[in-house]
Design a protein around this motif. Structure first.
Motif, PDB file in Angstrom:
ATOM      1  N   ILE A 166      -4.914   3.367   4.619  1.00  0.00           N
ATOM      2  CA  ILE A 166      -5.206   4.402   5.610  1.00  0.00           C
ATOM      3  C   ILE A 166      -6.296   3.932   6.568  1.00  0.00           C
ATOM      4  CG2 ILE A 166      -6.076   6.749   5.930  1.00  0.00           C
ATOM      5  CD1 ILE A 166      -4.703   7.424   3.230  1.00  0.00           C
ATOM      6  N   GLY A 192      -0.340   4.159   4.324  1.00  0.00           N
ATOM      7  CA  GLY A 192      -0.756   3.302   5.422  1.00  0.00           C
ATOM      8  C   GLY A 192      -0.031   1.969   5.369  1.00  0.00           C
ATOM      9  N   GLY A 245      -4.951   1.320   8.881  1.00  0.00           N
ATOM     10  CA  GLY A 245      -3.983   1.873   9.819  1.00  0.00           C
ATOM     11  C   GLY A 245      -4.624   2.524  11.033  1.00  0.00           C
ATOM     12  N   VAL A 246      -5.827   3.070  10.866  1.00  0.00           N
ATOM     13  CA  VAL A 246      -6.509   3.714  11.989  1.00  0.00           C
ATOM     14  C   VAL A 246      -7.614   2.828  12.570  1.00  0.00           C
ATOM     15  CG1 VAL A 246      -5.965   6.051  11.246  1.00  0.00           C
ATOM     16  CG2 VAL A 246      -8.089   4.998  10.473  1.00  0.00           C
ATOM     17  N   ARG A 297       0.862  -1.190   0.000  1.00  0.00           N
ATOM     18  CA  ARG A 297       0.000   0.000   0.000  1.00  0.00           C
ATOM     19  C   ARG A 297       0.893   1.233   0.000  1.00  0.00           C
ATOM     20  NH1 ARG A 297      -5.849  -0.449   0.520  1.00  0.00           N
ATOM     21  NH2 ARG A 297      -6.225  -2.587   1.132  1.00  0.00           N
TER      22      ARG A 297
END
Length: 166
Positions: A77, A47, A80-81, A44
């Motif tokens: 992304i 992220g 990642g969160v 990716r």
């Protein structure tokens, strides 16, 4: 108008936090869970990469049995969160690494662990089932999100020495 939007967003965020806390509290956190490693499966740009994560679950009531679950984790992304929903793709293998003695008060079926696969709605649940007739302990890993009428699942069995006098 701006104040109304901020209040609405604050209320929405509070509701999401409460829902997440509720699901975290009701999910089984039984056995000891340890991340063993991860293998990157898709690069990716932004992220973390997509990966397959291997975790070990030690049965909390049966010493010397450990289960290894490999599950896909979405990166990027959103991943990642913690907002991405991971695919219901996983495998399971359980082993005995010493003598296995079943406690007398062991429930016939019990949830012993879980893996979160999305912020709120999807988890992978590890359940132990006893097969008294064949002296085996069965472990089933299932997805709480039903796919096409049936949850994704994986199964593994561990042989148990027959108990004296049984």
């Amino acid at each position: 108008m701006r104040g109304f939007l901020y209040r609405a967003l604050a209320v929405l965020l509070a509701i999401l936090v409460l829902i997440g806390l509720f699901f975290w509290l009701v999910m089984p956190h039984g056995g000891a869970r340890h991340q063993i490693g991860a293998v990157s499966t898709n690069f990716r740009w932004f992220g973390p990469n997509d990966k397959v994560v291997v975790e070990r679950f030690d049965d909390p009531k049966i010493p010397n049995i450990s289960c290894y679950a490999a599950s896909a984790q979405t990166g990027g992304i959103a991943g990642g969160v913690g907002l991405a929903s991971d695919p219901s793709e996983f495998s399971l293998n359980c082993i005995a690494h010493g003598p296995v003695n079943l406690p007398a008060d062991l429930p016939r079926q019990e949830q012993i662990g879980a893996i979160s696969a999305s912020l709120i709605f999807k988890h992978f649940i590890l359940t132990r089932i006893l097969d008294d007739k064949k002296d085996a302990v069965i472990y089933v890993l299932t997805s709480t999100k039903v796919l096409k009428g049936s949850p994704a699942n994986a199964v593994s069995a561990v042989a148990v020495q027959a108990q004296p006098g049984a």
